[in-house]
Design an enzyme around this catalytic site. Sequence first.
Site, short mmCIF file in Angstrom:
data_model
loop_
_atom_site.label_atom_id
_atom_site.label_comp_id
_atom_site.label_asym_id
_atom_site.label_seq_id
_atom_site.Cartn_x
_atom_site.Cartn_y
_atom_site.Cartn_z
N ASP A 234 43.76 30.93 39.22
CA ASP A 234 43.80 32.40 39.26
C ASP A 234 44.28 32.99 37.94
O ASP A 234 45.25 32.50 37.36
CB ASP A 234 44.78 32.87 40.35
CG ASP A 234 44.48 32.33 41.73
OD1 ASP A 234 44.01 31.19 41.84
OD2 ASP A 234 44.74 33.04 42.72
N HIS A 236 43.99 36.78 37.76
CA HIS A 236 44.47 38.05 38.34
C HIS A 236 44.77 39.17 37.33
O HIS A 236 45.86 39.72 37.30
CB HIS A 236 45.73 37.78 39.17
CG HIS A 236 45.42 37.37 40.58
ND1 HIS A 236 44.70 38.16 41.45
CD2 HIS A 236 45.74 36.25 41.26
CE1 HIS A 236 44.58 37.53 42.61
NE2 HIS A 236 45.18 36.37 42.52
N ASP A 263 39.55 34.49 41.67
CA ASP A 263 40.65 35.47 41.56
C ASP A 263 40.89 35.88 40.11
O ASP A 263 41.98 35.74 39.55
CB ASP A 263 41.94 34.95 42.21
CG ASP A 263 41.92 35.12 43.73
OD1 ASP A 263 40.84 35.36 44.28
OD2 ASP A 263 42.99 35.02 44.36
N ASP A 266 42.30 41.99 40.34
CA ASP A 266 43.32 42.49 41.28
C ASP A 266 44.73 42.12 40.82
O ASP A 266 44.96 41.12 40.16
CB ASP A 266 43.11 41.99 42.72
CG ASP A 266 42.03 42.75 43.46
OD1 ASP A 266 41.70 43.87 43.02
OD2 ASP A 266 41.51 42.24 44.46
N ARG A 267 45.68 42.97 41.25
CA ARG A 267 47.11 42.83 40.96
C ARG A 267 47.41 43.11 39.48
O ARG A 267 48.04 44.10 39.17
CB ARG A 267 47.66 41.48 41.41
CG ARG A 267 47.57 41.31 42.93
CD ARG A 267 48.41 40.15 43.40
NE ARG A 267 48.36 40.03 44.85
CZ ARG A 267 49.18 40.67 45.70
NH1 ARG A 267 50.11 41.46 45.23
NH2 ARG A 267 49.07 40.50 47.00
N ASN A 295 38.95 34.68 46.84
CA ASN A 295 39.05 35.66 47.93
C ASN A 295 39.25 37.08 47.41
O ASN A 295 39.04 38.05 48.13
CB ASN A 295 40.18 35.29 48.90
CG ASN A 295 41.54 35.32 48.25
OD1 ASN A 295 41.80 34.63 47.26
ND2 ASN A 295 42.45 36.12 48.79
N HIS A 296 39.61 37.22 46.11
CA HIS A 296 39.76 38.56 45.53
C HIS A 296 38.48 39.07 44.87
O HIS A 296 38.48 40.20 44.37
CB HIS A 296 40.93 38.61 44.55
CG HIS A 296 42.24 38.82 45.24
ND1 HIS A 296 42.80 40.07 45.42
CD2 HIS A 296 43.09 37.94 45.84
CE1 HIS A 296 43.93 39.95 46.09
NE2 HIS A 296 44.14 38.67 46.35
N HIS A 344 38.06 27.65 45.45
CA HIS A 344 39.22 28.50 45.27
C HIS A 344 40.30 28.25 46.33
O HIS A 344 41.47 28.08 46.01
CB HIS A 344 38.82 29.97 45.29
CG HIS A 344 40.00 30.89 45.15
ND1 HIS A 344 40.66 31.04 43.95
CD2 HIS A 344 40.68 31.63 46.06
CE1 HIS A 344 41.69 31.86 44.13
NE2 HIS A 344 41.72 32.24 45.39
N ARG A 392 48.42 33.27 56.00
CA ARG A 392 47.78 34.47 55.46
C ARG A 392 47.09 35.31 56.53
O ARG A 392 46.68 36.43 56.26
CB ARG A 392 46.72 34.07 54.43
CG ARG A 392 47.26 33.32 53.24
CD ARG A 392 46.12 32.90 52.35
NE ARG A 392 46.56 31.96 51.32
CZ ARG A 392 46.94 32.30 50.10
NH1 ARG A 392 46.96 33.55 49.75
NH2 ARG A 392 47.29 31.38 49.22
N HIS A 419 44.51 29.57 44.32
CA HIS A 419 44.83 30.43 45.47
C HIS A 419 46.31 30.60 45.79
O HIS A 419 46.69 31.52 46.48
CB HIS A 419 44.10 29.84 46.70
CG HIS A 419 43.98 30.72 47.90
ND1 HIS A 419 43.76 32.08 47.84
CD2 HIS A 419 44.04 30.42 49.22
CE1 HIS A 419 43.67 32.56 49.08
NE2 HIS A 419 43.84 31.58 49.92
#
Length: 491
Positions: A234, A236, A263, A266-267, A295-296, A344, A392, A419
């Site tokens: 990730d 991010h 990923d 995001d964030r 998943n993002h 991922h 999750r 992840h």
Amino acid sequence: MTHLPEVVTEEKMAEAANEAELLKEKANKYFKEKDYENAIKFYSEALDLNPSNAIYYSNRSLAYLRTECYGYALADATKALEVDKNYIKGYYRRATSNMALGKFKAALKDYETVVRVRPNDKDAKMKYQECNKIVKQKAFERAIASDETKKSVVDSLDIESMTIEDDYAGPKLEDGKVTVGFMTDMMEWFKEQKKLHRKCAYQILVQVKDVLSKLPSLVEVTLKETDQLTICGDTHGQFYDLLNIFKLNGLPSDANPYLFNGDFVDRGSFSLEVILTLFGFKLLYPDNFHLLRGNHETDNMNQMYGFEGEVKAKYTAQMFQLFSEVFQWLPLAQCINSKVLVMHGGLFSEDGVTLDDIRKIDRNRQPPDSGPMCDLLWSDPQPQNGRSVSKRGVSCQFGPDVTERFLEQNKLDYIIRSHEVKAEGYEVTHSGKCITVFSAPNYCDQMGNKGAYIHLRGSDLKPEFHQFTAVPHPNVKPMAYANTLMQLGMM
């Protein structure tokens, strides 16, 4: 001699309640220091002593939210309301948990409850209106999606007629093509917090959609004896840390191939810079620069955790729609030398899934709530055998026996996944058969973790780990573009 059961006196109950309160205060202190693991530990100890305190469940729920354990957060918020159905903060927590899971209708129901009980609460009213807007937007999107004549954003674009203004001094594609020079200039331009011209951004997106749509859901590559592949987890939206990876490990090239394991966005608040850089390298080195979906790279996550807001702030809603289309074409897994499988999230909710099943997945869509596509993006390993409910709230957790059976059936040596934040940037579990790599150091500017990447050589396929720490970045906080519903305090 018979032993009479010990009578729990009021005095003992009061003692336990006092001790629990001290533990809660200790947990709150850890929470404020962003040490969520210890916060969860002490909230749990407080709950062992006083399991009928809604505030403890609510606070632990928030700590779980901070560590992305949305399923556990939802369970705790629900428990808080079972203990005290009048505990308003519990409805807030449960709504936030459902929002994080993309369950907007369930979240709206809880916000309705809060507004009904507190009609003069401005914050509650704002959250209700924001959530209601999302529910209506989703209904509208479903209605459009069911229209068979749905067109791609590409069909409505006229890139050729987009003019680049004379005062734009930034990088431009050369004859409509990404080059090494363009990539070098673009990264430098982004580093100075400048914006790529929208024509260039659209050119990259349209071209990368074409490249990705021709790939299978399971990409298979062969490393020769002397080849080395770098695998990153990730990132991010942490653009300055991505630049640091290239500084430490060399820029991508046909001789220095990379795989980024989902990923990307995001964030972190430089997600556009990250994704346009990665897409640019994909166009430059299509056979030696690999990207897998996380998943993002999905609409629900992008709506909540910042990417949609960032694209709309820096460009337009139409451009976000095109990103959404492109993300749907990202492959789901990669197999290296028929021996190492990279994805991922992780393995599957049921035994018996084969590589051929992965090849056959129709990936050009938003992921379903269950099944192999969902699992590849969302599942996590656990130390104990078997499977359990996911922390999750999506997919499952899988044990070493599940990994062993999957590898044996598919004649594989081990899996690499991402992840999850890891303190050292990587973690080796399941007797070396399940490796996690995470490449966003000091995740969200608060976790204090190292980042890592993996070198794999064709000669032996043994993972070699390289760690790195976070580098400074401009003063734009993580989640700067995230949905306001994801911001909540603690009691």
